[in-house]
Motif scaffolding. Structure first.
Motif, PDB file in Angstrom:
ATOM      1  N   ASP A 107     -21.233  36.185  -2.437  1.00 59.31           N
ATOM      2  CA  ASP A 107     -20.697  37.539  -2.282  1.00 59.31           C
ATOM      3  C   ASP A 107     -21.287  38.287  -1.094  1.00 59.31           C
ATOM      4  O   ASP A 107     -21.053  39.480  -0.924  1.00 59.31           O
ATOM      5  N   GLY A 108     -22.059  37.585  -0.253  1.00 57.30           N
ATOM      6  CA  GLY A 108     -22.610  38.204   0.945  1.00 57.30           C
ATOM      7  C   GLY A 108     -23.979  38.829   0.777  1.00 57.30           C
ATOM      8  O   GLY A 108     -24.503  39.430   1.714  1.00 57.30           O
ATOM      9  N   THR A 109     -24.594  38.692  -0.389  1.00 61.34           N
ATOM     10  CA  THR A 109     -25.938  39.229  -0.584  1.00 61.34           C
ATOM     11  C   THR A 109     -26.953  38.423   0.216  1.00 61.34           C
ATOM     12  O   THR A 109     -27.051  37.200   0.036  1.00 61.34           O
ATOM     13  N   PRO A 110     -27.706  39.043   1.122  1.00 63.61           N
ATOM     14  CA  PRO A 110     -28.715  38.302   1.878  1.00 63.61           C
ATOM     15  C   PRO A 110     -29.756  37.692   0.931  1.00 63.61           C
ATOM     16  O   PRO A 110     -30.227  38.354   0.004  1.00 63.61           O
ATOM     17  N   LEU A 111     -30.124  36.450   1.167  1.00 58.21           N
ATOM     18  CA  LEU A 111     -31.094  35.802   0.285  1.00 58.21           C
ATOM     19  C   LEU A 111     -32.422  36.544   0.265  1.00 58.21           C
ATOM     20  O   LEU A 111     -33.104  36.567  -0.757  1.00 58.21           O
ATOM     21  N   CYS A 112     -32.775  37.166   1.385  1.00 55.83           N
ATOM     22  CA  CYS A 112     -34.062  37.859   1.441  1.00 55.83           C
ATOM     23  C   CYS A 112     -34.111  39.059   0.498  1.00 55.83           C
ATOM     24  O   CYS A 112     -35.200  39.563   0.199  1.00 55.83           O
ATOM     25  N   GLU A 113     -32.946  39.519   0.021  1.00 57.38           N
ATOM     26  CA  GLU A 113     -32.915  40.653  -0.888  1.00 57.38           C
ATOM     27  C   GLU A 113     -32.961  40.233  -2.352  1.00 57.38           C
ATOM     28  O   GLU A 113     -32.954  41.083  -3.248  1.00 57.38           O
ATOM     29  N   LEU A 114     -33.013  38.931  -2.602  1.00 54.80           N
ATOM     30  CA  LEU A 114     -33.210  38.421  -3.952  1.00 54.80           C
ATOM     31  C   LEU A 114     -34.707  38.301  -4.204  1.00 54.80           C
ATOM     32  O   LEU A 114     -35.435  37.749  -3.373  1.00 54.80           O
ATOM     33  N   PRO A 115     -35.208  38.796  -5.329  1.00 52.13           N
ATOM     34  CA  PRO A 115     -36.662  38.806  -5.566  1.00 52.13           C
ATOM     35  C   PRO A 115     -37.325  37.448  -5.376  1.00 52.13           C
ATOM     36  O   PRO A 115     -38.434  37.367  -4.829  1.00 52.13           O
ATOM     37  N   ARG A 116     -36.668  36.369  -5.792  1.00 51.29           N
ATOM     38  CA  ARG A 116     -37.333  35.067  -5.707  1.00 51.29           C
ATOM     39  C   ARG A 116     -37.483  34.561  -4.277  1.00 51.29           C
ATOM     40  O   ARG A 116     -38.215  33.592  -4.037  1.00 51.29           O
ATOM     41  N   PHE A 117     -36.779  35.195  -3.321  1.00 52.75           N
ATOM     42  CA  PHE A 117     -36.882  34.764  -1.930  1.00 52.75           C
ATOM     43  C   PHE A 117     -37.549  35.805  -1.027  1.00 52.75           C
ATOM     44  O   PHE A 117     -37.627  35.598   0.189  1.00 52.75           O
ATOM     45  N   ALA A 118     -38.027  36.901  -1.595  1.00 51.58           N
ATOM     46  CA  ALA A 118     -38.540  38.004  -0.776  1.00 51.58           C
ATOM     47  C   ALA A 118     -39.747  37.608   0.060  1.00 51.58           C
ATOM     48  O   ALA A 118     -40.007  38.226   1.103  1.00 51.58           O
ATOM     49  N   GLU A 119     -40.483  36.586  -0.363  1.00 50.78           N
ATOM     50  CA  GLU A 119     -41.665  36.158   0.374  1.00 50.78           C
ATOM     51  C   GLU A 119     -41.422  34.878   1.163  1.00 50.78           C
ATOM     52  O   GLU A 119     -42.374  34.278   1.664  1.00 50.78           O
ATOM     53  N   ARG A 120     -40.170  34.480   1.313  1.00 49.85           N
ATOM     54  CA  ARG A 120     -39.829  33.248   2.034  1.00 49.85           C
ATOM     55  C   ARG A 120     -39.231  33.616   3.392  1.00 49.85           C
ATOM     56  O   ARG A 120     -38.077  34.078   3.470  1.00 49.85           O
ATOM     57  N   PRO A 121     -39.952  33.448   4.480  1.00 49.76           N
ATOM     58  CA  PRO A 121     -39.456  33.876   5.806  1.00 49.76           C
ATOM     59  C   PRO A 121     -38.092  33.316   6.166  1.00 49.76           C
ATOM     60  O   PRO A 121     -37.283  34.006   6.798  1.00 49.76           O
ATOM     61  N   HIS A 122     -37.795  32.088   5.755  1.00 51.41           N
ATOM     62  CA  HIS A 122     -36.513  31.487   6.123  1.00 51.41           C
ATOM     63  C   HIS A 122     -35.330  32.132   5.404  1.00 51.41           C
ATOM     64  O   HIS A 122     -34.174  31.853   5.739  1.00 51.41           O
TER      65      HIS A 122
END
Length: 573
Positions: A107-122
C-alpha cells in the motif's frame, strides 16, 4: 472561471535538502507565489534519527516524513503567498531528485515507518547520492558485458551505483530481511504522487534513466539471477504500466487535499525528475539544446531526433524528456557541494570576518578574489571528483585531486581551480556527445549556481560558446507547473506549454576569446590527469578509498568491542 480568477497550477519540487511549492499562472507562466520547507532531517549520512551505529562511508538516506511536510507546509504557504484560491488551481505536478528510491509495502507504506524496521538502515529511502552500491553496479556491468546485453550501450557502457538495480541489490546482499519485506521498490518521484492520488503510477523518465527500462522491458529474470539467485524476482517489485510525461496520474485524494489545502479531485500529473522537468521551464526541448541544471550536482539533459551510444552517458531514453524524441542524460556528481567543501576547509576565520563585515557570503568573497586573477595565475589544476565521477567515467569510487599546491596557495586559488575543474568536466561531457555524433547546438544553464556570475562566465569561457540561462528562480518547480498545465488540458503538449510558460534569457554570457584560448592548453592538462586517474593509468584513488573503508570498519568494530566489554552500567536514576 472569471477573468479576475485566472487558472493556475502548482509545481512542487523536492530537492536534496528542501522542498518548494510554486504557484504559476497558466496563461504565461508568471510566478505568483512560492514557499520553501527545509527538511528537518536533511541528508541522513551519519546515523539514523533514533541513533544507533554510525552509517558506513558513502551512505545517504532520507526520511519520508520530511517529504510529506513539504505538502503540509510549503503548498499552503505558496497559496497564501500568491493570494490565489484553491478553486483556481487546475493541476498539480511534482518533481524529485533521482535516483532516490525506497522499499515499501503493497500500500506504499515505507518500510522504515514500520516499528520492526525502524533501526534497519536499508529500510530507509536511499538518496540519489548514496554511492555505497558501487560493487553491485560493477557486478551488473560485468554480467551484462558477459551476456552481451544490448541495453548496456544505452547507458554509455556503465551502470551507476546511484540507480535502482544497484541499490536494490545492495539491500539484498546486506539485509535480505528488508529485501524480502519490500513488496514495492519505488522512486520517490512516483511515491509522492502515490501519496497525492492514492494510486500507484510509474513514469517513463525514472524507469528509463534509473531503472534500465529499454524497448518496453526491464532486464529479465535470467540476468537478475546471475547477479544473485534471490534477485530474479526484483523486476516484479518495480513493474507497473508507465504513464506518459505530461499526462494525468490521477486526482487529488481527500487526505492529500486536507494536507495541502487544495481541492479534492484536482488533476495530478505523473511524476518526473527535477532535472528533466526543468527542460520545459528553460525552453530547452529542441534537439541539440543541452541544459545543465547546476546545484549541489549538475545534470545535463538534451533531446535529439537520433539515437546514438555516447560513452559515459547516464542514458538515452525514448520519450524520456518529451514524447517523440530521444532524451539524453549525463551529469557530474559534485559541483556546488565541492565549492561548499572549499569554503569549509580552506577559508580561514579572517575571510569569514571580512565577508561578514561587507555583508556578503564567503562564497561571494572567494569568487570576487578569484575573478581578479588571470587564467592560470594560481598555478593549480584540479579534478572535480570529490563525490565521484558520474560522466563520462561513471565511477563513484574516484576522488578529488588538486595539483600545484604551494605554501603561497590561497583559498581563492583553490576555489577558482575547483570552479574551473567543474567547467572542464562539463566540457568533457559536451565533447563526448559531439564525438559520438550527437551535436550540441545550444547550451543553457539553470539552478542555484546561476547567482555566481564569475562561475558562469568561467563556464562560458572554458566551453567557448554562448551560455543561455533560465530566467526563473525556481526552474524545476516551474517545469513541474508546466507539466501540470498539460495534464489539466490547458495545452496540447509539453512543447506548446513550454513555449507559453517557459523563461529563457539567450546569450546571457558570451565567451571572452582571449580567456577561452588561454584555457585550451590547461584543459588539455586536465584531460591528461582525467584519463590517467580515471582510465587505468593509476588505481591509487581506489586503493586509498578501500583503505579508508577497511580502517573505518576496524575502528567501528574496536569501538563496539570497547563499549561492550569495558563500559560500566549506567546509574539507575
Amino acid at each position: 472561471m472569471t477573468t479576475d480568477m485566472p487558472a493556475v497550477t502548482v509545481g512542487i519540487d523536492f530537492g536534496t535538502l528542501s522542498g518548494r511549492a510554486l504557484v504559476v499562472a497558466v496563461d504565461d507562466g508568471r510566478e505568483l507565489g512560492s514557499a520553501v520547507h527545509e527538511y528537518a532531517h536533511g541528508v541522513v549520512d551519519r546515523a539514523l534519527p533514533g541513533g544507533g551505529p554510525e552509517l558506513p562511508a558513502d551512505w545517504a538516506l532520507q526520511i519520508p516524513q520530511d517529504w510529506r511536510d513539504v505538502l503540509r507546509l510549503a503548498v499552503p504557504g505558496a497559496l497564501a503567498a500568491s493570494g490565489v484560491r484553491p478553486e483556481q488551481v487546475i493541476g498539480v505536478a511534482t518533481d524529485f531528485t533521482a535516483c532516490t528510491v525506497l522499499p515499501t509495502t503493497w500500500d506504499g507504506t515505507p518500510l522504515c515507518e514500520l516499528p520492526r524496521f525502524a533501526e534497519r538502515p536499508h529500510a530507509y529511502p536511499k538518496l540519489w547520492r548514496h554511492h555505497a552500491a558501487q560493487p553491485e553496479a560493477d557486478l551488473i556491468v560485468r554480467r551484462a558485458e558477459e551476456a552481451g546485453l544490448p541495453w548496456l550501450a544505452r547507458y554509455g557502457g556503465r551502470i551507476s551505483s546511484e540507480w535502482q538495480y544497484a541499490k536494490a541489490l545492495q539491500v539484498l546482499r546486506e539485509d535480505p530481511g528488508v529485501y524480502a519485506a519490500s513488496d514495492r521498490w519505488i522512486e520517490a518521484a512516483d511515491w509522492i504522487v502515490w501519496q497525492l492520488t492514492g494510486e500507484e503510477t510509474r513514469n517513463p523518465c525514472t524507469a528509463g534513466y534509473k531503472g534500465i527500462y529499454q524497448d518496453g522491458a526491464y532486464p529479465d529474470a535470467e540476468f537478475l539471477a546471475s547477479l544473485h539467485p534471490d534477485f530474479a524476482d526484483f523486476t516484479a517489485r518495480i513493474d507497473h504500466p508507465l504513464t506518459p510525461l505530461g499526462s494525468p496520474a490521477g486526482r487529488l485524494g481527500a487526505a492529500a487535499a486536507a494536507l495541502t489545502g487544495l481541492r479534492e479531485g484536482t488533476v495530478v500529473a505523473v511524476g518526473n525528475v527535477d532535472a528533466h522537468v526543468t527542460g520545459a521551464a528553460a525552453q530547452a526541448l529542441d534537439p541539440g539544446h543541452m541544459l545543465a541544471i547546476m546545484g549541489t550536482s549538475t545534470c545535463h539533459i538534451m533531446n535529439s531526433d537520433v539515437m546514438a551510444e555516447v560513452p559515459g552517458m547516464c542514458g538515452v531514453v525514448r520519450d524520456g524528456i518529451v514524447p517523440g524524441l530521444w532524451g539524453y542524460e549525463a551529469g557530474q556528481s559534485g559541483v556546488g557541494d565541492i565549492f561548499a567543501w572549499a569554503v569549509r576547509t580552506t577559508a580561514p576565520y579572517e575571510y569569514a570576518v571580512e565577508a561578514r563585515g561587507r555583508g556578503i557570503s564567503v562564497h561571494e568573497l572567494l569568487s570576487e578574489k578569484a575573478a581578479a586573477q588571470p587564467v592560470g595565475g594560481h598555478g593549480l589544476l584540479a579534478l572535480d571528483w570529490h563525490s565521484g565521477n558520474r560522466s563520462v567515467l561513471v565511477d563513484h569510487h574516484l576522488s578529488g585531486l588538486i595539483v600545484g599546491l604551494t605554501l603561497d596557495t590561497r583559498p581563492e586559488d583553490v576555489y577558482r581551480a575547483l570552479i574551473e575543474a567543474t567547467a572542464y568536466g562539463t566540457r568533457t561531457i559536451v565533447e563526448a556527445f559531439e564525438q559520438a555524433g550527437v551535436p550540441v547546438t545550444d547550451f543553457t544553464a539553470a539552478g542555484g549556481l546561476l547567482k555566481n556570475s564569475f562561475l558562469m562566465q568561467t563556464y562560458c569561457d572554458i566551453l567557448n560558446r554562448p551560455v543561455h540561462v533560465l530566467a526563473a528562480e525556481q526552474g524545476p518547480a516551474l517545469g513541474a507547473a508546466i507539466h501540470a498545465a498539460v495534464a489539466a488540458g490547458a495545452y496540447p503538449d509539453i512543447r506548446a506549454a513550454s513555449a507559453a510558460m517557459g523563461r529563457l534569457e539567450r546569450h546571457a554570457y558570451t565567451p571572452d576569446r582571449a580567456r577561452a584560448a588561454a584555457y585550451d592548453p590547461i584543459y588539455a592538462e586536465y584531460r591528461a590527469l582525467h584519463d590517467h586517474f580515471g582510465r587505468g593509468g593509476s588505481d591509487v584513488m581506489h586503493r586509498l578509498r578501500a583503505l579508508r573503508a577497511d580502517t573505518s570498519a576496524d575502528s567501528r568494530a574496536d569501538s563496539s568491542a570497547v563499549t561492550s566489554t569495558t563500559t560500566p552500567p549506567a546509574p539507575n536514576c
